[in-house]
Design an enzyme around this catalytic site. Structure first.
Site, PDB file in Angstrom:
ATOM      1  N   HIS A   1      19.485 -30.470 -10.281  1.00 18.14           N
ATOM      2  CA  HIS A   1      19.141 -30.613  -9.126  1.00 18.14           C
ATOM      3  C   HIS A   1      18.636 -29.269  -8.326  1.00 18.14           C
ATOM      4  O   HIS A   1      19.194 -28.809  -7.284  1.00 18.14           O
ATOM      5  CB  HIS A   1      20.268 -31.034  -8.267  1.00 18.14           C
ATOM      6  CG  HIS A   1      21.643 -30.296  -8.193  1.00 18.14           C
ATOM      7  ND1 HIS A   1      22.879 -30.673  -7.865  1.00 18.14           N
ATOM      8  CD2 HIS A   1      21.705 -28.797  -8.310  1.00 18.14           C
ATOM      9  CE1 HIS A   1      23.693 -29.747  -8.199  1.00 18.14           C
ATOM     10  NE2 HIS A   1      23.025 -28.611  -8.428  1.00 18.14           N
TER      11      HIS A   1
ATOM     12  N   HIS B   1      26.777 -26.488  -2.388  1.00 20.31           N
ATOM     13  CA  HIS B   1      26.633 -25.282  -2.817  1.00 20.31           C
ATOM     14  C   HIS B   1      26.791 -24.048  -1.469  1.00 20.31           C
ATOM     15  O   HIS B   1      25.838 -23.572  -1.016  1.00 20.31           O
ATOM     16  CB  HIS B   1      25.273 -24.893  -3.160  1.00 20.31           C
ATOM     17  CG  HIS B   1      24.947 -25.693  -4.449  1.00 20.31           C
ATOM     18  ND1 HIS B   1      24.600 -26.938  -4.116  1.00 20.31           N
ATOM     19  CD2 HIS B   1      24.683 -25.638  -5.849  1.00 20.31           C
ATOM     20  CE1 HIS B   1      24.262 -27.617  -5.455  1.00 20.31           C
ATOM     21  NE2 HIS B   1      24.323 -26.732  -6.267  1.00 20.31           N
TER      22      HIS B   1
ATOM     23  N   HIS C   1      22.587 -23.356 -17.002  1.00 22.01           N
ATOM     24  CA  HIS C   1      21.985 -22.384 -16.209  1.00 22.01           C
ATOM     25  C   HIS C   1      23.081 -21.228 -15.876  1.00 22.01           C
ATOM     26  O   HIS C   1      24.154 -21.585 -15.552  1.00 22.01           O
ATOM     27  CB  HIS C   1      21.113 -22.996 -14.812  1.00 22.01           C
ATOM     28  CG  HIS C   1      21.915 -23.606 -13.831  1.00 22.01           C
ATOM     29  ND1 HIS C   1      22.617 -24.690 -14.215  1.00 22.01           N
ATOM     30  CD2 HIS C   1      22.114 -23.523 -12.567  1.00 22.01           C
ATOM     31  CE1 HIS C   1      23.344 -25.199 -13.068  1.00 22.01           C
ATOM     32  NE2 HIS C   1      22.909 -24.419 -12.351  1.00 22.01           N
TER      33      HIS C   1
ATOM     34  N   GLU D   1      28.595 -27.445 -13.318  1.00 20.12           N
ATOM     35  CA  GLU D   1      28.205 -28.693 -12.745  1.00 20.12           C
ATOM     36  C   GLU D   1      28.152 -29.695 -13.642  1.00 20.12           C
ATOM     37  O   GLU D   1      28.467 -30.810 -13.008  1.00 20.12           O
ATOM     38  CB  GLU D   1      26.741 -28.282 -12.174  1.00 20.12           C
ATOM     39  CG  GLU D   1      26.832 -27.138 -11.087  1.00 20.12           C
ATOM     40  CD  GLU D   1      25.305 -27.079 -10.435  1.00 20.12           C
ATOM     41  OE1 GLU D   1      25.403 -26.492  -9.292  1.00 20.12           O
ATOM     42  OE2 GLU D   1      24.266 -27.447 -11.050  1.00 20.12           O
TER      43      GLU D   1
HETATM   44  C1  DHB Z   1      19.251 -23.235  -9.570  1.00 13.69           C
HETATM   45  C2  DHB Z   1      19.734 -24.294 -10.146  1.00 13.69           C
HETATM   46  C3  DHB Z   1      20.887 -25.079  -9.360  1.00 13.69           C
HETATM   47  O1  DHB Z   1      21.516 -26.197  -9.780  1.00 13.69           O
HETATM   48  C4  DHB Z   1      21.335 -24.557  -7.985  1.00 13.69           C
HETATM   49  O2  DHB Z   1      22.279 -25.184  -7.496  1.00 13.69           O
HETATM   50  C5  DHB Z   1      20.701 -23.469  -7.610  1.00 13.69           C
HETATM   51  C6  DHB Z   1      19.631 -22.880  -8.333  1.00 13.69           C
HETATM   52  C7  DHB Z   1      17.985 -22.551 -10.153  1.00 13.69           C
HETATM   53  O3  DHB Z   1      17.789 -23.034 -11.432  1.00 13.69           O
HETATM   54  O4  DHB Z   1      17.189 -21.931  -9.805  1.00 13.69           O
HETATM   55 FE    FE Z   2      23.698 -26.422  -8.336  1.00 14.98          FE
END
Ligand code: DHB
Ligand code: FE
Length: 422
Positions: free
Chosen positions: A150, A197, A331, A378
């Protein structure tokens, strides 16, 4: 089968549940306003004028003016909220409780001094039993689960018309099939698991699991302005049913009647539906804390998904429901290790989500963080969607309708899966 409410039969007693809460929402919120001295003053100066500022029924307004607590309870009031009205008039809890019994203040007080009301003759055993309601021939069912990352930049690319740019096109191409499939398989309701978030919840309150029971949820302003996407329409009655059923299965949910939704919820909708004027179905937001540790285990999320399936199937309305899991895959958005992507681990995780979710649910947090980056945690949310599929309840394995993986989108390895119940 509808949820049972055996407590409704206890004589002379009203239990404040989600149904009553919905009915009395504004009444109880009006009561809360009396916790401010200046509001109490305005209320006492002109009760009618103050009440007219609130969207209350005439019955509720009259009940407040008459200080008729029984009538207010009948229209959705809860005693702890209604007590603010009594307090504003200088009444004690004993005076308020006594006012509902048909006794004089003195007689009630004397009864309490003499040991309180006897339970003899006022318990369940003293009323005629009601027959069990016959099971409903129809009920809601889970037809599919959808899983997707997301990333906020994905939402921005959609909102700013950049999906055809060379950086973005390969990623959006992976969702072309899904958009078509969604058109042909639009559910009545999506139970959308995501994480907030630092948007609706800050550090003043950190609920582990939150179910959105409101009628609508506006897109939040996360600092870039609200996304130009439709307001999310909820399903308060179904969501309250799910909350009651899950809490009765010992999952201690937070019930939220007022919250905004962030990219965790809106970006998956955009990926799957494009840019419609309105989202084509109702959505029940379900937020999981993955921001501040301790966050729930994969095992807990997986068990919750299985309980969710039972909760959905216990709802009398023949709805077609999808359960979505969002966030991830690998990530890390912070520190010197930012940018970590573990393609091999992500793909092995997808394999296991499909074929061995029970085994995958045992994976400890540390492995997510170590292998998939700090924000890769996540992914535990996907186990809720997977747990809701019928193979975990003796049914056949789900069909893998679509699977896609792409690096990069912003800082993230994007994963996407559609599983259909057979
Ligand atoms: C990114 C990915 C995420 O799941 C998020 O909540 C905020 C940023 C990203 O890859 O930039
Ligand atoms: Fe996220």
């Amino acid at each position: 089968m509808a949820l049972k409410k055996p407590y409704e039969k206890v004589p002379g007693t009203r239990i404040f549940d989600a149904e009553r809460s919905r009915q009395g929402y504004h009444l109880n919120m009006f009561c809360m306003s009396l916790m401010k001295a200046e509001n109490r003053e305005r209320f006492l100066a002109d009760q009618r004028a103050y009440l007219d500022e609130w969207p209350l029924s005439e019955e509720q307004k009259q009940g407040v003016i008459d200080l008729d607590l029984n009538a207010l309870m009948d229209t959705g009031g809860n005693i702890y909220f209604l007590a603010k009205i009594g307090a504003t008039h200088g009444l004690s809890f004993q005076q308020m409780a006594g006012s509902m019994t048909g006794m004089t203040e003195e007689a009630y007080r004397a009864m309490m001094i003499a040991g309180g009301r006897s339970p003899e003759g006022v318990r369940l055993r003293d009323v005629a039993p009601t027959p069990e309601p016959s099971p409903s021939p129809t009920h809601a069912k889970v037809t599919a689960s959808v899983f997707t990352s997301h990333v906020p930049a994905v939402g921005a690319a959609i909102d700013h018309g950049k999906t055809e740019e060379p950086y973005w096109k390969p990623m959006f191409d992976g969702y072309e099939f899904s958009k078509q499939w969604m058109k042909e398989n639009t559910p009545d309701v999506i139970f959308l698991v995501y994480n907030d978030h630092a948007t609706a919840f800050d550090l003043s309150m950190i609920p582990t699991f939150t179910i959105g029971t409101a009628a609508r949820f506006e897109p939040a302003d996360e600092g870039y302005g609200p996304r130009p996407v439709p307001v999310v329409e909820g399903d308060p009655v179904f969501a309250s049913h799910l909350a009651q059923s899950l809490i009765q299965e010992d999952f201690d949910l937070t019930i939220c009647n007022d919250m905004k939704v962030d990219h965790g919820l809106t970006v998956p909708l955009s990926l799957m539906f494009g840019q419609p004027q309105e989202w084509p179905c109702k959505i029940i937001p379900f937020a999981v804390n993955v921001v501040q540790y301790p966050v729930p285990s994969g095992r807990r999320c997986f068990a919750l998904g299985q309980a969710l399936r039972r909760a959905i199937e216990s709802y009398d309305v023949p709805l077609n429901v999808q359960v979505w899991g969002t966030g991830g895959m690998s990530h890390q958005l912070q520190g010197p290790r930012a940018g970590l992507v573990n393609r091999a681990w992500d793909n092995a995780w997808l394999d296991k989500l499909i074929a061995d979710p029970a085994g995958l649910s045992q994976m400890p947090h540390l492995e997510y963080v170590d292998e998939a980056g700090s924000e890769g945690i996540e992914l535990v949310m996907w186990l809720i969607g997977r747990g809701a599929m019928s193979d975990l309840d003796g049914g056949p394995a789900p069909k893998v309708t679509h699977r896609f993986y792409h690096v990069p989108a912003s800082n993230t390895g994007v994963g996407h899966l559609i599983l259909e119940n057979q």
